[in-house]
Design an enzyme around this catalytic site. Structure first.
Site, PDB file in Angstrom:
ATOM      1  N   ASP A  82       0.852  -1.188   0.000  1.00 15.15           N
ATOM      2  CA  ASP A  82       0.000   0.000   0.000  1.00 15.15           C
ATOM      3  C   ASP A  82       0.889   1.239   0.000  1.00 15.15           C
ATOM      4  O   ASP A  82       1.689   1.439   0.916  1.00 15.15           O
ATOM      5  CB  ASP A  82      -0.894  -0.027   1.252  1.00 15.15           C
ATOM      6  CG  ASP A  82      -1.898   1.114   1.283  1.00 15.15           C
ATOM      7  OD1 ASP A  82      -1.841   1.984   0.391  1.00 15.15           O
ATOM      8  OD2 ASP A  82      -2.730   1.128   2.199  1.00 15.15           O
ATOM      9  N   ASP A 115      -3.442   2.248  -5.608  1.00 14.44           N
ATOM     10  CA  ASP A 115      -2.128   2.194  -4.950  1.00 14.44           C
ATOM     11  C   ASP A 115      -1.978   0.987  -4.027  1.00 14.44           C
ATOM     12  O   ASP A 115      -1.166   1.022  -3.105  1.00 14.44           O
ATOM     13  CB  ASP A 115      -1.868   3.492  -4.186  1.00 14.44           C
ATOM     14  CG  ASP A 115      -2.719   3.601  -2.929  1.00 14.44           C
ATOM     15  OD1 ASP A 115      -3.865   3.127  -2.947  1.00 14.44           O
ATOM     16  OD2 ASP A 115      -2.228   4.154  -1.929  1.00 14.44           O
ATOM     17  N   GLU A 116      -2.740  -0.070  -4.263  1.00  9.76           N
ATOM     18  CA  GLU A 116      -2.644  -1.259  -3.408  1.00  9.76           C
ATOM     19  C   GLU A 116      -2.660  -2.534  -4.242  1.00  9.76           C
ATOM     20  O   GLU A 116      -3.444  -2.650  -5.182  1.00  9.76           O
ATOM     21  CB  GLU A 116      -3.853  -1.334  -2.472  1.00  9.76           C
ATOM     22  CG  GLU A 116      -3.860  -0.340  -1.337  1.00  9.76           C
ATOM     23  CD  GLU A 116      -5.175  -0.418  -0.585  1.00  9.76           C
ATOM     24  OE1 GLU A 116      -5.280  -1.221   0.344  1.00  9.76           O
ATOM     25  OE2 GLU A 116      -6.119   0.303  -0.975  1.00  9.76           O
TER      26      GLU A 116
HETATM   27 MG   LIG Z   1      -2.345   4.076   0.198  1.00  9.89          MG
END
Ligand SMILES: [Mg+2]
Lengths: 395, 158
Positions: free
Chosen positions: A6, A99-100
């Site tokens: 993350d 974003d993960e």
């Molecule tokens: Mg994040």
């Protein structure tokens, strides 16, 4: 074992990749309209600024902050680089959100996590936090609680219990405020209390989704890493239309815009639909929506637009109501390849539009009915909507 | 409009610091952050701006702030509309770039990728003065800063 990567304050970190001088200073990323902070750096957070705060509330408490306009095109480019790098070290990777990523962790060690973190920082430029555990829920709990720029591995029961100890249940992805209230009413407020509770009771209280989390917190994986995005039941495009409007030309233009986006999405997923739903939300009235069946399975702009415009006056009742949000939803999806072409379709026109827009830019060639939205199309940032980034398994 | 700009200290040559006493303008936004040099219109005199002129980064006076003896327009900004209408023609204005990394308007600092457009003119003593060009603010800029004029950014739209 399952890993979770993350990025730390991703939009800000992405800006720092191309503008390194933004490092170590309070940075806020503003939404399209320049009013709200959609992402903030840790320096800005330390000053007391929260995500979603209007800029005029943030400037007095963090006067030295600098503001950047969002640029999803750039964020997506970096997101793809992150994904590609994680794919180098794992045979199965889920593109969970911009974003993960979740990934099958072949080497569940601190050393592996540290090396992946360093690789992402040096090769992509983005700082991340990483968790590795037997389940997705635990892995995400680790990375969330290691932020910023931390990592951790839960390999045995002692480590698992230490992670859950005294941690509020709301830290678990999937336990929202409502569920937390139900749990609190029965004296369950922390992750360890949740994991030690009776499984059947959790299922009764929070249904199967709650039970899945119970298994996962106790170390038994029940939610798989999805390397391929699940097949859609619906594809939807829409959202806010900016300031609420009673202007028929403006609302209709937004219908056209969203149908164009929907057609793009159907083409991307290589599906067509048998049904189209138009849904409108108004400022001071309940939401309304209506469905229309199409003549056969369609994915072409003309057919979908005709259906949407046919629905518009029926959904927009009374016509004095101010429209605020809108969605056009394609249902009963079928693979494009299996579909019978209608006699009235003009594939050439669509191909030309698609080719021109691919070469020149999104919406370069678009329907003339969108002309009332010069403000929307005149602003390059509007070309990009976050849900138009394809391949994620979660929004 | 834009009443102040910031440029990274690393972009300015050392000679300029001595010549224009720039060290008193140095600021940072936090521990470990790069040093910046701030130029403010309402700040203490001298009122100046960095300018890219003939390929050189130099420091010139920012417009004309209340110097009655000087015939130049008594402001720091030049509306693009009046420039295009020929109202500045008598001064033989020359377009220049004001390099900047951040701009300041109504206590909001915003990111600038390269710089903004400016016009260079000369006073009776042939001393150079630079004015920041402005245009009607975009919706974004207007919401962000609550100002209806904005600078013309180089290679950047906000
Ligand atoms: Mg994040």
């Amino acid at each position: 074992m399952i890993g979770h990567v993350d990025a730390d304050c991703f939009y800000v970190s992405a800006e720092r990749v191309r503008f390194p001088h933004l490092r170590s200073m309070p940075v806020g990323v503003l939404g399209n309209h320049g009013a709200c902070i959609i992402a903030k750096s840790y320096e800005m957070k330390a000053a007391g600024v929260s995500t979603g705060m209007p800029i005029w509330d943030a400037t007095p408490i963090c006067p030295q902050a600098v503001y950047v306009k969002r640029d999803f095109r750039w964020y997506e480019a970096l997101s793809r680089r992150m994904l590609a790098l994680v794919q180098e070290v794992s045979p199965r990777v889920e593109f969970y959100s911009i974003d993960e990523q979740f990934f099958a962790a072949l080497e569940p060690t601190d050393g592996f996590a540290r090396q992946l973190q360093n690789n992402l920082l040096t090769r992509v430029g983005v700082p991340v936090s990483i968790g590795i555990a037997p389940t997705k829920t635990l892995a995400k709990l680790i990375s969330d609680s290691s932020k910023p720029f931390g990592y951790g591995v839960v390999a045995d029961d002692r480590q698992r219990r230490a992670l859950l100890h005294n941690r509020p249940v709301t830290d678990i992805t999937g336990i929202a405020k409502r569920s937390a209230m139900h749990l609190a009413a029965h004296g369950i407020e922390t992750c360890d209390q949740f994991a030690r509770a009776d499984r059947a009771f959790i299922r009764w209280l929070l249904t199967k989704r709650g039970e899945d989390l119970w298994w996962e917190l106790n170390g038994t994986p029940v939610i798989p890493v999805q390397a391929v995005r699940p097949k859609h039941k619906f594809v939807s495009r829409g959202g806010s239309i900016g300031r609420a409007s009673c202007d028929p030309a403006r609302v209709q233009a937004f219908v056209v815009r969203n149908v164009e986006r929907l057609v793009e999405a159907l083409m991307h997923y290589k599906v067509c639909c048998d049904q189209l739903t138009l849904s409108l939300s108004f400022t001071d009235r309940p939401e309304r929506s209506l469905r229309s069946s199409l003549l056969g399975s369609r994915a072409d702009f003309e057919a979908l637009l005709e259906a949407a415009l046919h629905l518009l006056p029926q959904v927009w009742q009374p016509s004095s109501a101010a429209v605020h949000y809108m969605h056009v939803i394609a249902g009963c999806l079928r693979p494009l390849a299996h579909r019978q072409m209608s006699l009235f379709e003009q594939p050439q026109l669509h191909d030309v539009k698609h080719r021109i827009n691919n070469a020149v830019g999104r919406f370069a060639l678009r329907s003339g009915s969108t002309l009332p939205l010069v403000d929307v199309y005149g602003d390059a940032a509007n070309e990009y909507d976050i849900c138009d980034i394809y391949g994620k398994s979660c929004f | 409009m834009c009443k102040g700009i910031s440029i990274l200290k690393a972009r300015l040559k050392q000679e300029l610091f001595e010549q224009y006493e720039l060290s008193q303008r140095i600021v940072t936004r936090g521990a470990g952050a790069q040093e910046e040099v701030h130029f403010m219109y309402p700040g203490a005199p001298p009122i100046e701006l960095p300018v890219l002129h003939d390929g050189q980064l130099v420091i010139y006076e920012w417009g004309n702030r209340n110097n009655k003896a000087c015939k130049l327009p008594n402001t720091g900004w030049c509306r693009i509309e009046s420039l295009e209408a020929g109202k500045w023609r008598w001064l033989s204005p020359e377009k220049v770039v004001i390099p900047a990394d951040f701009g300041l308007e109504k206590s909001v600092w915003f990111q600038i990728n390269e710089g903004m457009e400016g016009v260079l003119v000369h006073d009776e003593q042939l001393r150079p003065h630079v004015y920041m060009m402005t245009q009607p603010a975009s919706h974004y800029y207007q919401t962000m800063t609550r100002h209806d004029r904005m600078p013309i950014l180089v290679g950047q739209e906000i």
